[in-house]
Every structure is written in C-alpha cells, then in structure tokens.
Design a protein around this motif. Sequence first.
Motif, short mmCIF file in Angstrom:
data_model
loop_
_atom_site.label_atom_id
_atom_site.label_comp_id
_atom_site.label_asym_id
_atom_site.label_seq_id
_atom_site.Cartn_x
_atom_site.Cartn_y
_atom_site.Cartn_z
N GLY A 130 0.78 -1.23 0.00
CA GLY A 130 0.00 0.00 0.00
C GLY A 130 0.81 1.28 0.00
N LYS A 131 2.10 1.19 -0.27
CA LYS A 131 2.93 2.38 -0.32
C LYS A 131 2.98 2.97 -1.73
N VAL A 132 3.45 4.21 -1.82
CA VAL A 132 3.58 4.90 -3.10
C VAL A 132 5.05 5.23 -3.30
N PRO A 133 5.80 4.37 -4.01
CA PRO A 133 7.23 4.63 -4.19
C PRO A 133 7.49 5.63 -5.31
N VAL A 134 8.51 6.47 -5.12
CA VAL A 134 9.00 7.35 -6.18
C VAL A 134 10.50 7.13 -6.29
N VAL A 135 11.01 7.16 -7.51
CA VAL A 135 12.43 6.93 -7.74
C VAL A 135 13.12 8.27 -7.93
N CYS A 136 14.22 8.48 -7.22
CA CYS A 136 14.97 9.73 -7.38
C CYS A 136 16.47 9.42 -7.42
N ALA A 137 17.21 10.35 -8.01
CA ALA A 137 18.66 10.20 -8.10
C ALA A 137 19.28 10.27 -6.72
N ALA A 138 20.47 9.73 -6.60
CA ALA A 138 21.18 9.76 -5.32
C ALA A 138 21.78 11.15 -5.13
N THR A 139 20.97 12.06 -4.61
CA THR A 139 21.40 13.43 -4.34
C THR A 139 21.03 13.80 -2.91
N PRO A 140 21.78 14.72 -2.30
CA PRO A 140 21.49 15.10 -0.91
C PRO A 140 20.05 15.57 -0.74
N GLY A 141 19.37 15.02 0.25
CA GLY A 141 18.02 15.46 0.55
C GLY A 141 16.92 14.76 -0.23
N PHE A 142 17.30 13.94 -1.21
CA PHE A 142 16.30 13.23 -2.01
C PHE A 142 15.24 14.23 -2.52
N ILE A 143 13.95 13.93 -2.37
CA ILE A 143 12.90 14.84 -2.85
C ILE A 143 12.25 15.58 -1.69
N VAL A 144 11.57 14.86 -0.84
CA VAL A 144 10.78 15.51 0.22
C VAL A 144 11.65 16.26 1.23
N PRO A 145 12.72 15.67 1.78
CA PRO A 145 13.52 16.43 2.74
C PRO A 145 14.10 17.71 2.14
N ARG A 146 14.47 17.65 0.85
CA ARG A 146 15.06 18.83 0.22
C ARG A 146 14.03 19.96 0.09
N ILE A 147 12.80 19.61 -0.28
CA ILE A 147 11.76 20.63 -0.41
C ILE A 147 11.31 21.11 0.96
N GLN A 148 11.12 20.19 1.89
CA GLN A 148 10.57 20.59 3.18
C GLN A 148 11.59 21.39 4.00
N ALA A 149 12.90 21.17 3.79
CA ALA A 149 13.90 21.97 4.50
C ALA A 149 13.76 23.44 4.13
N LEU A 150 13.55 23.72 2.83
CA LEU A 150 13.35 25.10 2.39
C LEU A 150 12.09 25.68 3.02
N ALA A 151 10.99 24.93 2.97
CA ALA A 151 9.72 25.42 3.49
C ALA A 151 9.78 25.64 5.00
N MET A 152 10.38 24.70 5.72
CA MET A 152 10.44 24.83 7.18
C MET A 152 11.33 26.01 7.59
N ASN A 153 12.47 26.15 6.91
CA ASN A 153 13.34 27.29 7.23
C ASN A 153 12.67 28.62 6.93
N GLU A 154 11.91 28.68 5.84
CA GLU A 154 11.23 29.93 5.50
C GLU A 154 10.13 30.24 6.51
N ALA A 155 9.42 29.22 6.98
CA ALA A 155 8.40 29.43 8.00
C ALA A 155 9.04 29.96 9.29
N ALA A 156 10.17 29.35 9.69
CA ALA A 156 10.87 29.82 10.89
C ALA A 156 11.38 31.25 10.70
#
Length: 330
Positions: free
Chosen positions: A186-212
């Motif tokens: 029941g999971k939803v896998p997404v494939v991404c390149a081996a880069t720092p932060g992958f997809i979600v952590p990379r996007i959410q780090a920007l959003a969380m820092n901007e909120a702070a």
Amino acid sequence: MSSRANIACLGAGRMGRGIAVAFAYAGHTVTMIDIKARSADDFAKLKSDALDEVRKTFASLSKLGLLSEADADPLIARVSVVPASQSGVALSEAEIVFEGVPEIVELKREILGAASRQVSPDTIIASTTSTILVDDLSGAIERPHRFLNVHWLNPAYLIPLVEVSPGKATDPAIIEDVKALLEGIGKVPVVCAATPGFIVPRIQALAMNEAARMVEEGVASAEEIDKAIRYGFGFRYAVLGLLEFIDWGGGDILYYASKYLEGALGSDRYRAPDVISRNMHEGRIGLRTGAGFLDYSGLDVDAYRAKRLQAMVDLLRHFDLARPPVIDRT
C-alpha cells in the motif's frame, strides 16, 4: 521476490519498528535484528520495548479504525526481535533487508558490509538513510547491484510515500522489485537520483526554514503561519503536485512572482531556476499552452480540472469547511 517476502530489519529502533508494523500489517513476517552485542538482560529489555511499541502502534491503528482489536495479536505475532548473535539465521532467510541504524557513515558501512556477507545471493539490501548517499555506502557491500536506498517518511507505517534511490551499480530490475514490494503493502514509491536530501527532505527543509524565518521577522505568529500551511499550502498540494501547480497557474506567474520577491526581500533564495525562464521562452507555461513540466497534449482539460476541483471539495468536506450557499428566499 515472493508476494509475502520475509523481511529483516537491521536495528530495532524507531525506523525498524515502523517498517515492521507496515509489513506485518500487510501479511509479511518481519525480524528485527539487534546490531549490538548485549547482555541477556539488556537484550530482553530492548526486545520488550520494541514489541511493546509495535503492540501500542497496532492498538492505535485499531482505535483509528484501520483494524479490529481481534486483528492485533495475529499481526504482532508476525514480528520478532533477535539478538546480534542470531543475525546469521535471520539474514539467511530474509528476501529483503532494511538497514535502520544511526546516521553515521562508518557504522552503516560496517553493519551493511557484515550483513551482505550473511545474506543469500538473491537478497536485496536497502539502507533507509535520510541523509547519506547510497554510493557512500555501496563500496562496503558485497553484490552492490542488489543494494539501494529506500527512504521512508515517519511514521513509516502511515505515510504512503517512500523514496527509492538507486546507486550507480544498482540493477534496474532490483528497483522494479522493490517498487512492486512497496506497492504491494500500500505504499507509493517514487524513484529519485542519489542526491542530498532526495525529494521531500530537500523541499521541506526550504519550506520549514522559510516558515521559521517569517516568525523571526515578525511576519506572523507561529499559529497563524501553521494555519496558512494547513488550509492553503498543504490543502492545494494534497491535490496538485508542486510542478503540476506551476502548470495549473502558469509558469509565467511563478517567473514574475519570483523576480518581484527576489527584489523586494533582497534575497536570491527566491530567484527562479533557469528552467522556468527557458520554459517561458519555449512557450511551455502549462495548461494554457498544452505543455509545461507535464505534457497535456490530448488531455480533456475541462474533465481534468473538474476532477482536481472535486478532490478539493472532498478536502473541504474532510475539514468540515464545505458550507451550503446562503440564499435569501424572502
């Protein structure tokens, strides 16, 4: 890989327990392997703590309506915890192994390398690291073509998304096997390149820092910013992906908005990437032109819009915000 593959988790911490719940819920047998040599008493405590958390998680899922109380015990019975001294048997029987030890490169390399020498040649090994690149680990592993990163989002037993990041040596067939396994529970896998932060952590780090940063600058209170995220930002992106949303409104809007924010706030963190201006110059600004980041050629645009809007209305109902019209019949 069989449809009910035997699962092993290296480590019996939070990630191992979350993965164990996810797979046991879907019918798999899961063995959590302690990675430390402990006294009998210390291991007994770890085992008790791990299984108690698994039990509490299933009890919580029962209260949430995802299973009945009678289902809990058979699900818990699928999960076991074994000491490091018994890792060989557990690993030899596993069809896929998930590593969930602390984010220390040398520790991961040590644990993964040792495990790779104990598993069957057909076993898939996956790290769950949220920060370390897969190729920084694969050199320690025998048969690196059967190794990749599988990044779960916490809580692993609830969040559907799992990021799959192959290394340079990963066999493409292994990627497909892991995707099929995850989809089967029941999971939803997404494939991404081996880069720092992958997809979600990379996007959410920007959003969380901007909120702070906005709290720090006095733009709004933490409560007001979080309300804006829940009922605006999160609401839309639960229906439309970020890139889909750019196409929905038009890449030109993002281009000009970014240009204004960069100047008004005096920060290049708002500068649009080259792909935004390139798409504009090529006439790829989204739905209006039939192409943007996604291809809309041959799409029934009206039906597509109606489907997305219906999903938003469903969310309004979920939040108890859908109201009937006010009509004056006097």
